[in-house]
Design a protein around this motif. Structure first.
Motif, PDB file in Angstrom:
ATOM      1  N   SER A  17       0.845  -1.202   0.000  1.00  0.00           N
ATOM      2  CA  SER A  17       0.000   0.000   0.000  1.00  0.00           C
ATOM      3  C   SER A  17       0.874   1.243   0.000  1.00  0.00           C
ATOM      4  O   SER A  17       0.676   2.147   0.793  1.00  0.00           O
ATOM      5  CB  SER A  17      -0.943  -0.013   1.206  1.00  0.00           C
ATOM      6  OG  SER A  17      -0.186   0.006   2.387  1.00  0.00           O
ATOM      7  N   VAL A  18       1.847   1.246  -0.900  1.00  0.00           N
ATOM      8  CA  VAL A  18       2.718   2.424  -0.995  1.00  0.00           C
ATOM      9  C   VAL A  18       1.976   3.508  -1.788  1.00  0.00           C
ATOM     10  O   VAL A  18       1.683   3.333  -2.957  1.00  0.00           O
ATOM     11  CB  VAL A  18       4.037   2.055  -1.703  1.00  0.00           C
ATOM     12  CG1 VAL A  18       4.903   3.274  -1.828  1.00  0.00           C
ATOM     13  CG2 VAL A  18       4.757   0.979  -0.938  1.00  0.00           C
ATOM     14  N   TRP A  19       1.689   4.597  -1.124  1.00  0.00           N
ATOM     15  CA  TRP A  19       0.943   5.677  -1.794  1.00  0.00           C
ATOM     16  C   TRP A  19       1.917   6.777  -2.204  1.00  0.00           C
ATOM     17  O   TRP A  19       2.489   7.437  -1.349  1.00  0.00           O
ATOM     18  CB  TRP A  19      -0.118   6.257  -0.841  1.00  0.00           C
ATOM     19  CG  TRP A  19      -1.275   5.338  -0.618  1.00  0.00           C
ATOM     20  CD1 TRP A  19      -1.417   4.078  -1.096  1.00  0.00           C
ATOM     21  CD2 TRP A  19      -2.444   5.610   0.153  1.00  0.00           C
ATOM     22  NE1 TRP A  19      -2.596   3.544  -0.678  1.00  0.00           N
ATOM     23  CE2 TRP A  19      -3.251   4.465   0.085  1.00  0.00           C
ATOM     24  CE3 TRP A  19      -2.885   6.717   0.879  1.00  0.00           C
ATOM     25  CZ2 TRP A  19      -4.474   4.386   0.728  1.00  0.00           C
ATOM     26  CZ3 TRP A  19      -4.106   6.650   1.521  1.00  0.00           C
ATOM     27  CH2 TRP A  19      -4.899   5.486   1.428  1.00  0.00           C
ATOM     28  N   GLN A  22       1.558  12.916  -5.353  1.00  0.00           N
ATOM     29  CA  GLN A  22       1.181  13.288  -6.720  1.00  0.00           C
ATOM     30  C   GLN A  22       1.870  14.569  -7.136  1.00  0.00           C
ATOM     31  O   GLN A  22       1.382  15.651  -6.853  1.00  0.00           O
ATOM     32  CB  GLN A  22      -0.330  13.453  -6.808  1.00  0.00           C
ATOM     33  CG  GLN A  22      -0.799  13.761  -8.205  1.00  0.00           C
ATOM     34  CD  GLN A  22      -2.285  13.942  -8.242  1.00  0.00           C
ATOM     35  OE1 GLN A  22      -2.915  14.144  -7.226  1.00  0.00           O
ATOM     36  NE2 GLN A  22      -2.851  13.868  -9.417  1.00  0.00           N
ATOM     37  N   PHE A  23       3.023  14.438  -7.741  1.00  0.00           N
ATOM     38  CA  PHE A  23       3.614  15.612  -8.379  1.00  0.00           C
ATOM     39  C   PHE A  23       4.598  15.132  -9.431  1.00  0.00           C
ATOM     40  O   PHE A  23       5.188  14.077  -9.322  1.00  0.00           O
ATOM     41  CB  PHE A  23       4.286  16.539  -7.367  1.00  0.00           C
ATOM     42  CG  PHE A  23       5.679  16.161  -6.965  1.00  0.00           C
ATOM     43  CD1 PHE A  23       5.902  14.987  -6.273  1.00  0.00           C
ATOM     44  CD2 PHE A  23       6.747  16.980  -7.272  1.00  0.00           C
ATOM     45  CE1 PHE A  23       7.180  14.632  -5.891  1.00  0.00           C
ATOM     46  CE2 PHE A  23       8.025  16.628  -6.892  1.00  0.00           C
ATOM     47  CZ  PHE A  23       8.244  15.456  -6.194  1.00  0.00           C
ATOM     48  N   GLY A  24       4.710  15.893 -10.478  1.00  0.00           N
ATOM     49  CA  GLY A  24       5.629  15.547 -11.553  1.00  0.00           C
ATOM     50  C   GLY A  24       6.422  16.759 -11.944  1.00  0.00           C
ATOM     51  O   GLY A  24       5.948  17.878 -11.830  1.00  0.00           O
ATOM     52  N   LEU A  25       7.651  16.549 -12.396  1.00  0.00           N
ATOM     53  CA  LEU A  25       8.515  17.675 -12.697  1.00  0.00           C
ATOM     54  C   LEU A  25       8.768  17.843 -14.189  1.00  0.00           C
ATOM     55  O   LEU A  25       8.994  18.947 -14.637  1.00  0.00           O
ATOM     56  CB  LEU A  25       9.859  17.508 -11.984  1.00  0.00           C
ATOM     57  CG  LEU A  25       9.772  17.558 -10.465  1.00  0.00           C
ATOM     58  CD1 LEU A  25      11.133  17.311  -9.874  1.00  0.00           C
ATOM     59  CD2 LEU A  25       9.262  18.900 -10.015  1.00  0.00           C
ATOM     60  N   ALA A  26       8.774  16.787 -14.949  1.00  0.00           N
ATOM     61  CA  ALA A  26       9.124  16.940 -16.360  1.00  0.00           C
ATOM     62  C   ALA A  26       8.551  15.754 -17.130  1.00  0.00           C
ATOM     63  O   ALA A  26       7.543  15.173 -16.732  1.00  0.00           O
ATOM     64  CB  ALA A  26      10.635  17.049 -16.524  1.00  0.00           C
ATOM     65  N   PRO A  52      -2.692  13.900  -3.212  1.00  0.00           N
ATOM     66  CA  PRO A  52      -2.369  15.297  -3.479  1.00  0.00           C
ATOM     67  C   PRO A  52      -1.752  16.020  -2.289  1.00  0.00           C
ATOM     68  O   PRO A  52      -1.415  17.187  -2.396  1.00  0.00           O
ATOM     69  CB  PRO A  52      -3.721  15.908  -3.852  1.00  0.00           C
ATOM     70  CG  PRO A  52      -4.710  15.047  -3.171  1.00  0.00           C
ATOM     71  CD  PRO A  52      -4.133  13.673  -3.084  1.00  0.00           C
ATOM     72  N   SER A  53      -1.648  15.362  -1.141  1.00  0.00           N
ATOM     73  CA  SER A  53      -1.068  16.031   0.024  1.00  0.00           C
ATOM     74  C   SER A  53       0.107  15.211   0.534  1.00  0.00           C
ATOM     75  O   SER A  53       0.011  13.988   0.627  1.00  0.00           O
ATOM     76  CB  SER A  53      -2.112  16.154   1.133  1.00  0.00           C
ATOM     77  OG  SER A  53      -1.468  16.355   2.371  1.00  0.00           O
ATOM     78  N   LEU A  59       5.488   7.716  -0.434  1.00  0.00           N
ATOM     79  CA  LEU A  59       6.557   7.611  -1.421  1.00  0.00           C
ATOM     80  C   LEU A  59       6.604   8.878  -2.252  1.00  0.00           C
ATOM     81  O   LEU A  59       5.578   9.367  -2.708  1.00  0.00           O
ATOM     82  CB  LEU A  59       6.287   6.404  -2.344  1.00  0.00           C
ATOM     83  CG  LEU A  59       7.112   6.298  -3.614  1.00  0.00           C
ATOM     84  CD1 LEU A  59       8.566   6.063  -3.289  1.00  0.00           C
ATOM     85  CD2 LEU A  59       6.584   5.173  -4.485  1.00  0.00           C
ATOM     86  N   MET A  60       7.809   9.407  -2.416  1.00  0.00           N
ATOM     87  CA  MET A  60       7.992  10.548  -3.305  1.00  0.00           C
ATOM     88  C   MET A  60       8.704  10.053  -4.550  1.00  0.00           C
ATOM     89  O   MET A  60       9.807   9.514  -4.458  1.00  0.00           O
ATOM     90  CB  MET A  60       8.821  11.617  -2.599  1.00  0.00           C
ATOM     91  CG  MET A  60       9.211  12.773  -3.460  1.00  0.00           C
ATOM     92  SD  MET A  60      10.234  13.937  -2.561  1.00  0.00           S
ATOM     93  CE  MET A  60       9.071  15.243  -2.284  1.00  0.00           C
TER      94      MET A  60
END
Lengths: 194, 213
Positions: A17-19, A22-26, A52-53, A59-60
């Motif tokens: 359950s690795v969440w 939500q962000f992307g750079l390129a 989103p938070s 996980l990043m």
């Protein structure tokens, strides 16, 4: 015996359950999005819930070029994530700066500021590579022990869970790297003779 | 669309006192461009936008060029003693910054027309008139040229850095920009990267030591 079983159940639950945050750079972010869609379907590994938070994420996935202007925000997001937290550096840029390594505005690898668990090479990595990276992380989580000397960073009280946020100087980040977690290896080609 | 030379002749004929020069282009594309004087730059831009034959209503691209000071060598035939000889002489061409605009017409479906403007030098006299009042699309791109080249646009509504952070001091796309010395880990160095990395590995020797920026 009881503790070992408990640890196995605990890690089994965690690794499935690795969440991700939500962000992307390129452009790597596009591959990251593709790997969550129907064809590759990262949901099979329990990782479909992009949060989103940072407060809800484990996980990043640093997916793309990290510019020097963006570094403080990324480190801040990492600091805001609750333990246990993991980082995947996805793609050549996040690992080392990639094709932009000698650029004036690109950080030469996010592992200079936050601890990275899995590095995925590629430009950009294919969704299969990201899924392989995720499975590598799952194996790593599955092997982490709750007690003992080899317990991971998040189980140690003396290890930091937050890292200093660099500032912007006149030409570069201040400091340009966090020496506590990253030391420059000596490149074999640059070793002085003798 | 008319050729740039025809456009130039028409501009100069229509309004007296405008400084417009048509520069040839040696590149394979061979698109000539119009070099416009700073003082009348906005007037020329408004002419190009409003002229019924041109109607260049769309500015698609703004970019900068850095021309550092350079020395040009040339030969002159001159009397030396009693013989006439070819003597090599040199002259210094002062540096400047240049801003290049690419214009199209959406209504008449033609273009591009390339217009350029130059600053007086590279340090003190770096102002050119902004074309944001003429084409709104220039706003962000002029900010980028300001950020990376250091050209000041007079009349720009919001001239701030756009890519680098506010406390940054240099202009990274200038040819004499020295990037920060972060060559501390180069696994596969070559060419100038190898030189910088070697200089960094052995501080105190020529090049940039660990103390230098």
């Amino acid at each position: 015996m009881v503790l070992t079983s408990l640890q196995e159940v605990y890690n089994w639950g965690r690794k499935n359950s690795v969440w991700p945050l939500q962000f992307g750079l390129a452009c790597c972010a596009i591959e990251m999005i593709a790997s969550t869609m129907a064809r590759y379907d990262m949901a099979r590994f329990g990782s479909e819930v992009f949060r989103p938070s940072p407060r809800q994420a484990d996980l990043m996935i640093v997916s793309g070029t990290v510019t020097k202007k963006m570094v403080p925000q990324i480190v801040r997001l990492y600091n805001q994530m609750p333990e246990p937290k993991y980082v995947i550096a996805m793609g050549a840029c996040a690992i080392s700066g990639g094709p932009f390594k000698q650029g004036y505005n690109v950080l030469k690898g996010i592992d200079r500021f936050i601890p990275v668990d899995v590095h995925i090479p590629g430009c950009p990595p294919r969704p299969e590579a990201l899924i392989h990276g995720l499975m590598t992380l799952q194996k790593k989580i599955g092997l982490q022990s709750l007690t003992g000397d080899d317990r991971p960073r998040h189980a140690r009280a003396d290890e930091p869970s937050e890292f200093p946020i660099p500032g912007h100087g006149e030409h570069d980040l201040i400091p340009p790297r966090n020496p506590g977690i990253w030391q420059a290896p000596v490149s074999p080609r640059l070793k002085p003779a003798g | 669309m008319e050729t740039p030379q025809q456009i130039r002749d028409r501009i100069v004929g229509a309004v007296a006192g405008l400084q417009v020069e048509c520069l040839p282009n040696g590149a394979p594309a061979g698109v000539p461009s119009l070099l416009v004087g700073r003082s009348c730059f906005r007037e020329v831009a408004i002419f190009l936008r409003d002229d019924p034959q041109l109607r260049l209503d769309y500015c698609s691209n703004v970019t900068g060029v850095d021309w550092p000071e350079r020395t040009e060598k040339f030969k002159v035939r001159r009397q030396v003693g009693e013989v006439e000889k070819d003597v090599e002489e040199s002259r210094v061409i002062p540096g400047c910054l240049e801003v290049v605009y690419h214009l199209y017409s959406m209504s008449l479906k033609h273009g591009p027309l390339v217009i350029r403007v130059r600053t007086g030098d590279r340090s003190a006299d770096v102002s050119v008139p902004s074309l944001t009042p003429v084409w709104r699309a220039c706003e962000l791109q002029e900010r980028e040229v300001f950020d990376l080249f250091g050209v000041h646009f007079d009349g720009h509504p919001d001239l701030r850095r756009i890519l680098m952070w506010d406390g940054f001091v240099d202009h990274p796309m200038r040819r004499d920009y020295v990037e920060p010395d972060d060559y501390d880990y180069e696994p596969t160095p070559h060419d100038h990267v190898l030189d910088r990395a070697l200089a960094r590995a052995k501080p105190g020797e020529a090049g940039c030591g660990s103390g230098a920026r």
